[in-house]
Design an enzyme around this catalytic site. Structure first.
Site, PDB file in Angstrom:
ATOM      1  N   SER A 186       0.824  -1.217   0.000  1.00 56.82           N
ATOM      2  CA  SER A 186       0.000   0.000   0.000  1.00 56.82           C
ATOM      3  C   SER A 186       0.859   1.268   0.000  1.00 56.82           C
ATOM      4  O   SER A 186       0.676   2.156  -0.832  1.00 56.82           O
ATOM      5  CB  SER A 186      -0.908   0.000   1.233  1.00 56.82           C
ATOM      6  OG  SER A 186      -1.671  -1.184   1.278  1.00 56.82           O
ATOM      7  N   GLY A 187       1.810   1.348   0.929  1.00 54.83           N
ATOM      8  CA  GLY A 187       2.625   2.556   1.066  1.00 54.83           C
ATOM      9  C   GLY A 187       3.558   2.738  -0.120  1.00 54.83           C
ATOM     10  O   GLY A 187       3.677   3.839  -0.673  1.00 54.83           O
TER      11      GLY A 187
ATOM     12  N   CYS B 168      -2.072  -6.152   2.197  1.00 50.72           N
ATOM     13  CA  CYS B 168      -3.482  -5.733   2.196  1.00 50.72           C
ATOM     14  C   CYS B 168      -4.260  -6.397   1.067  1.00 50.72           C
ATOM     15  O   CYS B 168      -5.315  -6.995   1.292  1.00 50.72           O
ATOM     16  CB  CYS B 168      -3.555  -4.212   2.089  1.00 50.72           C
ATOM     17  SG  CYS B 168      -5.228  -3.602   1.914  1.00 50.72           S
TER      18      CYS B 168
ATOM     19  N   CYS C  51      -6.269  -7.300   4.358  1.00 55.11           N
ATOM     20  CA  CYS C  51      -7.565  -6.614   4.394  1.00 55.11           C
ATOM     21  C   CYS C  51      -8.570  -7.121   3.361  1.00 55.11           C
ATOM     22  O   CYS C  51      -9.721  -7.416   3.708  1.00 55.11           O
ATOM     23  CB  CYS C  51      -7.390  -5.114   4.156  1.00 55.11           C
ATOM     24  SG  CYS C  51      -5.829  -4.419   4.664  1.00 55.11           S
TER      25      CYS C  51
ATOM     26  N   LYS D 295      -9.487 -10.973   3.473  1.00 59.21           N
ATOM     27  CA  LYS D 295     -10.126 -11.160   4.787  1.00 59.21           C
ATOM     28  C   LYS D 295     -11.571 -10.676   4.752  1.00 59.21           C
ATOM     29  O   LYS D 295     -12.488 -11.366   5.184  1.00 59.21           O
ATOM     30  CB  LYS D 295      -9.293 -10.417   5.845  1.00 59.21           C
ATOM     31  CG  LYS D 295      -9.789 -10.454   7.259  1.00 59.21           C
ATOM     32  CD  LYS D 295     -10.801  -9.395   7.624  1.00 59.21           C
ATOM     33  CE  LYS D 295     -10.416  -7.995   7.267  1.00 59.21           C
ATOM     34  NZ  LYS D 295      -9.345  -7.414   8.055  1.00 59.21           N
TER      35      LYS D 295
ATOM     36  N   TYR E  61      -6.350  -8.340  16.374  1.00 54.71           N
ATOM     37  CA  TYR E  61      -7.222  -8.182  15.199  1.00 54.71           C
ATOM     38  C   TYR E  61      -7.396  -9.498  14.434  1.00 54.71           C
ATOM     39  O   TYR E  61      -8.506  -9.921  14.126  1.00 54.71           O
ATOM     40  CB  TYR E  61      -6.567  -7.212  14.197  1.00 54.71           C
ATOM     41  CG  TYR E  61      -6.676  -5.755  14.486  1.00 54.71           C
ATOM     42  CD1 TYR E  61      -5.829  -5.129  15.398  1.00 54.71           C
ATOM     43  CD2 TYR E  61      -7.586  -4.965  13.796  1.00 54.71           C
ATOM     44  CE1 TYR E  61      -5.903  -3.762  15.613  1.00 54.71           C
ATOM     45  CE2 TYR E  61      -7.654  -3.598  14.007  1.00 54.71           C
ATOM     46  CZ  TYR E  61      -6.815  -3.003  14.915  1.00 54.71           C
ATOM     47  OH  TYR E  61      -6.887  -1.657  15.126  1.00 54.71           O
TER      48      TYR E  61
ATOM     49  N   GLU F 241     -10.777 -11.878  14.015  1.00 54.48           N
ATOM     50  CA  GLU F 241     -11.393 -11.882  12.684  1.00 54.48           C
ATOM     51  C   GLU F 241     -11.466 -13.314  12.142  1.00 54.48           C
ATOM     52  O   GLU F 241     -12.504 -13.738  11.617  1.00 54.48           O
ATOM     53  CB  GLU F 241     -10.612 -10.978  11.731  1.00 54.48           C
ATOM     54  CG  GLU F 241     -10.779  -9.499  12.073  1.00 54.48           C
ATOM     55  CD  GLU F 241     -10.035  -8.557  11.146  1.00 54.48           C
ATOM     56  OE1 GLU F 241     -10.370  -7.364  11.144  1.00 54.48           O
ATOM     57  OE2 GLU F 241      -9.111  -8.986  10.439  1.00 54.48           O
TER      58      GLU F 241
ATOM     59  N   GLY G  65       0.888 -11.708  16.138  1.00 53.82           N
ATOM     60  CA  GLY G  65       1.639 -10.506  15.821  1.00 53.82           C
ATOM     61  C   GLY G  65       2.456 -10.641  14.542  1.00 53.82           C
ATOM     62  O   GLY G  65       2.550 -11.721  13.959  1.00 53.82           O
TER      63      GLY G  65
ATOM     64  N   HIS H  20     -33.218   7.961  10.794  1.00 48.49           N
ATOM     65  CA  HIS H  20     -34.103   6.982  11.418  1.00 48.49           C
ATOM     66  C   HIS H  20     -34.730   6.052  10.395  1.00 48.49           C
ATOM     67  O   HIS H  20     -35.122   6.517   9.328  1.00 48.49           O
ATOM     68  CB  HIS H  20     -35.204   7.731  12.178  1.00 48.49           C
ATOM     69  CG  HIS H  20     -36.030   6.835  13.026  1.00 48.49           C
ATOM     70  ND1 HIS H  20     -35.535   6.243  14.172  1.00 48.49           N
ATOM     71  CD2 HIS H  20     -37.305   6.408  12.882  1.00 48.49           C
ATOM     72  CE1 HIS H  20     -36.494   5.497  14.704  1.00 48.49           C
ATOM     73  NE2 HIS H  20     -37.561   5.573  13.940  1.00 48.49           N
TER      74      HIS H  20
ATOM     75  N   GLU I   2     -27.914   6.210  14.560  1.00 47.31           N
ATOM     76  CA  GLU I   2     -28.534   7.385  15.186  1.00 47.31           C
ATOM     77  C   GLU I   2     -28.362   7.379  16.716  1.00 47.31           C
ATOM     78  O   GLU I   2     -28.471   8.418  17.352  1.00 47.31           O
ATOM     79  CB  GLU I   2     -30.010   7.507  14.807  1.00 47.31           C
ATOM     80  CG  GLU I   2     -30.905   6.449  15.401  1.00 47.31           C
ATOM     81  CD  GLU I   2     -32.370   6.613  14.990  1.00 47.31           C
ATOM     82  OE1 GLU I   2     -32.877   7.734  15.037  1.00 47.31           O
ATOM     83  OE2 GLU I   2     -33.001   5.594  14.625  1.00 47.31           O
TER      84      GLU I   2
HETATM   85  P1  NDP Z   1      -1.797  -7.975  17.216  1.00 53.84           P
HETATM   86  O1  NDP Z   1      -0.550  -7.335  17.642  1.00 53.84           O
HETATM   87  O2  NDP Z   1      -3.015  -7.169  16.999  1.00 53.84           O
HETATM   88  O3  NDP Z   1      -2.156  -9.149  18.211  1.00 53.84           O
HETATM   89  C1  NDP Z   1      -1.250 -10.128  18.540  1.00 53.84           C
HETATM   90  C2  NDP Z   1      -1.887 -11.030  19.575  1.00 53.84           C
HETATM   91  O4  NDP Z   1      -1.041 -12.146  19.831  1.00 53.84           O
HETATM   92  C3  NDP Z   1      -2.097 -10.327  20.915  1.00 53.84           C
HETATM   93  O5  NDP Z   1      -3.299 -10.782  21.455  1.00 53.84           O
HETATM   94  C4  NDP Z   1      -0.895 -10.774  21.716  1.00 53.84           C
HETATM   95  O6  NDP Z   1      -1.151 -10.817  23.090  1.00 53.84           O
HETATM   96  C5  NDP Z   1      -0.712 -12.183  21.220  1.00 53.84           C
HETATM   97  N1  NDP Z   1       0.672 -12.655  21.324  1.00 53.84           N
HETATM   98  C6  NDP Z   1       1.791 -12.015  20.923  1.00 53.84           C
HETATM   99  N2  NDP Z   1       2.881 -12.762  21.174  1.00 53.84           N
HETATM  100  C7  NDP Z   1       2.439 -13.899  21.764  1.00 53.84           C
HETATM  101  C8  NDP Z   1       3.092 -15.046  22.293  1.00 53.84           C
HETATM  102  N3  NDP Z   1       4.414 -15.177  22.245  1.00 53.84           N
HETATM  103  N4  NDP Z   1       2.334 -16.015  22.836  1.00 53.84           N
HETATM  104  C9  NDP Z   1       0.988 -15.892  22.894  1.00 53.84           C
HETATM  105  N5  NDP Z   1       0.305 -14.818  22.416  1.00 53.84           N
HETATM  106  C10 NDP Z   1       1.038 -13.842  21.863  1.00 53.84           C
HETATM  107  O7  NDP Z   1      -1.371  -8.778  15.904  1.00 53.84           O
HETATM  108  P2  NDP Z   1      -2.180  -9.460  14.760  1.00 53.84           P
HETATM  109  O8  NDP Z   1      -1.268 -10.540  14.300  1.00 53.84           O
HETATM  110  O9  NDP Z   1      -3.564  -9.809  15.160  1.00 53.84           O
HETATM  111  O10 NDP Z   1      -2.262  -8.297  13.678  1.00 53.84           O
HETATM  112  C11 NDP Z   1      -1.135  -7.508  13.322  1.00 53.84           C
HETATM  113  C12 NDP Z   1      -1.546  -6.123  12.992  1.00 53.84           C
HETATM  114  O11 NDP Z   1      -2.161  -6.085  11.719  1.00 53.84           O
HETATM  115  C13 NDP Z   1      -2.594  -5.501  13.916  1.00 53.84           C
HETATM  116  O12 NDP Z   1      -2.026  -4.969  15.070  1.00 53.84           O
HETATM  117  C14 NDP Z   1      -3.221  -4.459  13.056  1.00 53.84           C
HETATM  118  O13 NDP Z   1      -2.487  -3.262  13.132  1.00 53.84           O
HETATM  119  C15 NDP Z   1      -3.117  -5.047  11.666  1.00 53.84           C
HETATM  120  N6  NDP Z   1      -4.433  -5.581  11.253  1.00 53.84           N
HETATM  121  C16 NDP Z   1      -5.464  -4.716  11.079  1.00 53.84           C
HETATM  122  C17 NDP Z   1      -6.696  -5.183  10.710  1.00 53.84           C
HETATM  123  C18 NDP Z   1      -7.824  -4.233  10.550  1.00 53.84           C
HETATM  124  O14 NDP Z   1      -7.593  -3.035  10.429  1.00 53.84           O
HETATM  125  N7  NDP Z   1      -9.062  -4.709  10.553  1.00 53.84           N
HETATM  126  C19 NDP Z   1      -6.945  -6.602  10.480  1.00 53.84           C
HETATM  127  C20 NDP Z   1      -5.797  -7.424  10.718  1.00 53.84           C
HETATM  128  C21 NDP Z   1      -4.597  -6.915  11.088  1.00 53.84           C
HETATM  129  P3  NDP Z   1      -1.014  -9.509  24.052  1.00 53.84           P
HETATM  130  O15 NDP Z   1      -2.176  -8.631  23.742  1.00 53.84           O
HETATM  131  O16 NDP Z   1      -1.059 -10.114  25.408  1.00 53.84           O
HETATM  132  O17 NDP Z   1       0.301  -8.885  23.720  1.00 53.84           O
END
Ligand code: NDP
Length: 456
Positions: free
Chosen positions: A16-17, A44, A49, A52, A180, A184, A264, A438, A443
């Site tokens: 994207s960027g 994306c 995105c 998904k 996220y 999802e 993550g 409405h 609303e």
């Molecule tokens: P996130 O960073 O959102 O979530 C990662 C999750 O994994 C958290 O719940 C985290 O827990 C957990 N986690 C991390 N490390 C470990 C570990 N070692 N053991 C167990 N659990 C772990 O990452 P995602 O992969 O879901 O998504 C990446 C990014 O992509 C998002 O942050 C978002 O910015 C983007 N995205 C946006 C979307 C949208 O706009 N609709 C859709 C999908 C992705 P904890 O919270 O405890 O750290």
């Protein structure tokens, strides 16, 4: 080695960027190349995105068929069939179409597309295969990649990348993570009839979102049959004849047909040679940049997921636009990271913009909280047990609306408009004097009159 080529800008990564930056810069007259090793459009378009959202539509369609019953339609259950392979094939065709659009968009703007892996030989030379390309400026826009924690049996765990090309749907699935992507995909799988368990290591998933939204979403997901298990993580995965045995940190074991991690994403910088150029990295492994996207090496900038700002397409697009102006336009402008709205396409959706109640309290605001919880009108006849939640976080002294949060159908669509109001500094009085549409769910955002408790 072949002839050197001269560019004003080489962008590494056609996500994207990168595409935004390359296209805008070429339109301003710069000689631009973009190097891409995988697919045009980046995460994306290809494994994020777009596919998904198509899967979410596909998953939700099953509910729509059930909900139609209350509106007089009948479709015998035994006649309702879902074909995963058809959904994936149709999704793939759409992604190919978008890849083509990206190619034409770049070519029409005069951008040279170079296919392959890029290495930065020095601050003015990019190497792809045996070709050396010289350039006045380099921008790294290589994005991010899923991280799967190191546990025994890690090789059996899929990431979101593979989920988009799954040959067949399993009967049961375990989704690991609470962000996220985890919520999802848990929603997508459950909607398609897969018995889904979500394992999250903390007390409550969706860390960083408003507390009411997190609790409410947990209830809604459970109603849809997702088995939510908090304070639970994967310790190991074993491949057995019937599927996989997942050893959970709480001592239990789950037998399942698929294990997916959404734990993550890391910055994707492999093979770029950033270390030998002396480019500073952050502790989290992202490229360190200043607010103008400048790295520690002059003539090299970086944008998008790789620099560790919010991993959101519109953020990368905004950064590409700003950087193009800085490099080849009037040199003005900065990216504004305030009040970035976002949606999570779980079912129902979450939409959010501005401060959560917790963030606002931490920042010292005295707050009025407005909250409305109701059954969306559609479900009066469908009979579905789904509820919606809307919440406004208001600064009591200035009356400014600091945050708006929602769980419910079309939350993403609704939140976009609210984001303009919040960015413009709208007050609760201005929300109140806005006429509602409405009958809609939206609303509610202009009809919540009484705070849930006295200001505090
Ligand atoms: P996130 O960073 O959102 O979530 C990662 C999750 O994994 C958290 O719940 C985290 O827990 C957990 N986690 C991390 N490390 C470990 C570990 N070692 N053991 C167990 N659990 C772990 O990452 P995602 O992969 O879901 O998504 C990446 C990014 O992509 C998002 O942050 C978002 O910015 C983007 N995205 C946006 C979307 C949208 O706009 N609709 C859709 C999908 C992705 P904890 O919270 O405890 O750290």
């Amino acid at each position: 080695m072949s002839d050197q080529q001269e560019f004003d800008l080489i962008v590494i990564g056609a996500g994207s960027g990168g595409v935004r930056l390359a296209r805008m810069s070429a339109e301003k007259g710069a000689r631009v190349a973009v190097v891409e090793s995988r697919y045009l459009g980046g995460t994306c378009v290809n494994v994020g995105c777009v596919p998904k959202k198509l899967f979410v539509y596909g998953s939700h369609a099953g509910e729509d068929i059930e909900d139609a019953e209350g509106y007089g339609w009948s479709l015998p259950k035994e006649q309702v069939r879902f074909d995963w392979a058809r959904l994936v094939a149709n999704k793939n065709a759409e992604i190919e179409r978008l890849n083509g659009i990206y190619r034409r968009m770049l070519e029409n703007a005069g951008v040279t597309i170079i296919e392959g892996n890029a290495t930065l030989a020095d601050a003015g030379t990019v190497v792809v295969g045996d070709q050396h390309y010289s350039t006045g400026h380099i921008t790294v826009a290589t994005g991010s990649w899923p991280v799967i924690p190191d546990v025994p049996g890690k090789e059996y765990i899929l990431s979101s990348n593979e989920m988009f090309y799954l040959p067949q749907l399993p009967r049961q699935a375990v989704v690991w993570g609470g962000g996220y992507i985890a919520v999802e995909f848990a929603g997508i799988l459950a909607g398609l009839g897969v018995e889904t368990t979500l394992l999250y290591r903390g007390d409550l998933f969706l860390r960083g979102f408003d507390g009411d939204i997190r609790r409410f979403m947990a209830e809604e997901m459970q109603k849809r049959g997702v088995n939510l298990r908090f304070n639970a993580s994967i310790e190991s995965v074993e491949n057995v004849d019937t599927g996989y045995h997942v050893q959970v940190s709480d001592g239990s074991r789950i037998v399942t047909g698929l294990v997916m991690a959404a734990t993550g994403r890391r910055a994707l910088v492999d093979g770029l040679g950033l270390e030998s150029l002396g480019i500073d990295m952050t502790e989290s492994g992202h490229i360190s940049t200043d607010r103008h996207f400048q790295t520690s090496v002059p003539a090299i900038t970086a944008i998008g997921d790789v620099i560790g700002t919010s991993q959101l397409t519109p953020v990368a697009l905004g950064q590409g636009t700003v950087l193009s102006r800085r490099l080849f336009g009037d040199g003005q402008g900065e990216m504004d990271y305030n009040s970035i709205p976002t949606a999570v396409f779980c079912q129902p959706n979450i939409g959010t913009v501005g401060l959560t109640e917790e963030e606002a309290r931490k920042a010292g605001h005295r707050l009025r909280i407005y909250r409305s919880e109701f059954k969306p009108m559609k479900h009066t006849l469908s009979g579905r047990d789904e509820r919606a939640l809307m919440k406004l976080v208001v600064d009591d002294r200035s009356d400014r609306v600091l945050g708006a949060h929602m769980v419910g159908p079309d939350a993403g669509e609704i939140t976009q408009g609210l984001a303009i109001a919040i960015k413009a500094g709208a007050t609760k009085a201005q929300f109140d004097s806005t006429v509602g549409i409405h009958p809609t769910s939206a609303e509610e955002f202009v009809t919540m009159r009484e705070p849930v408790s006295p200001p505090s």
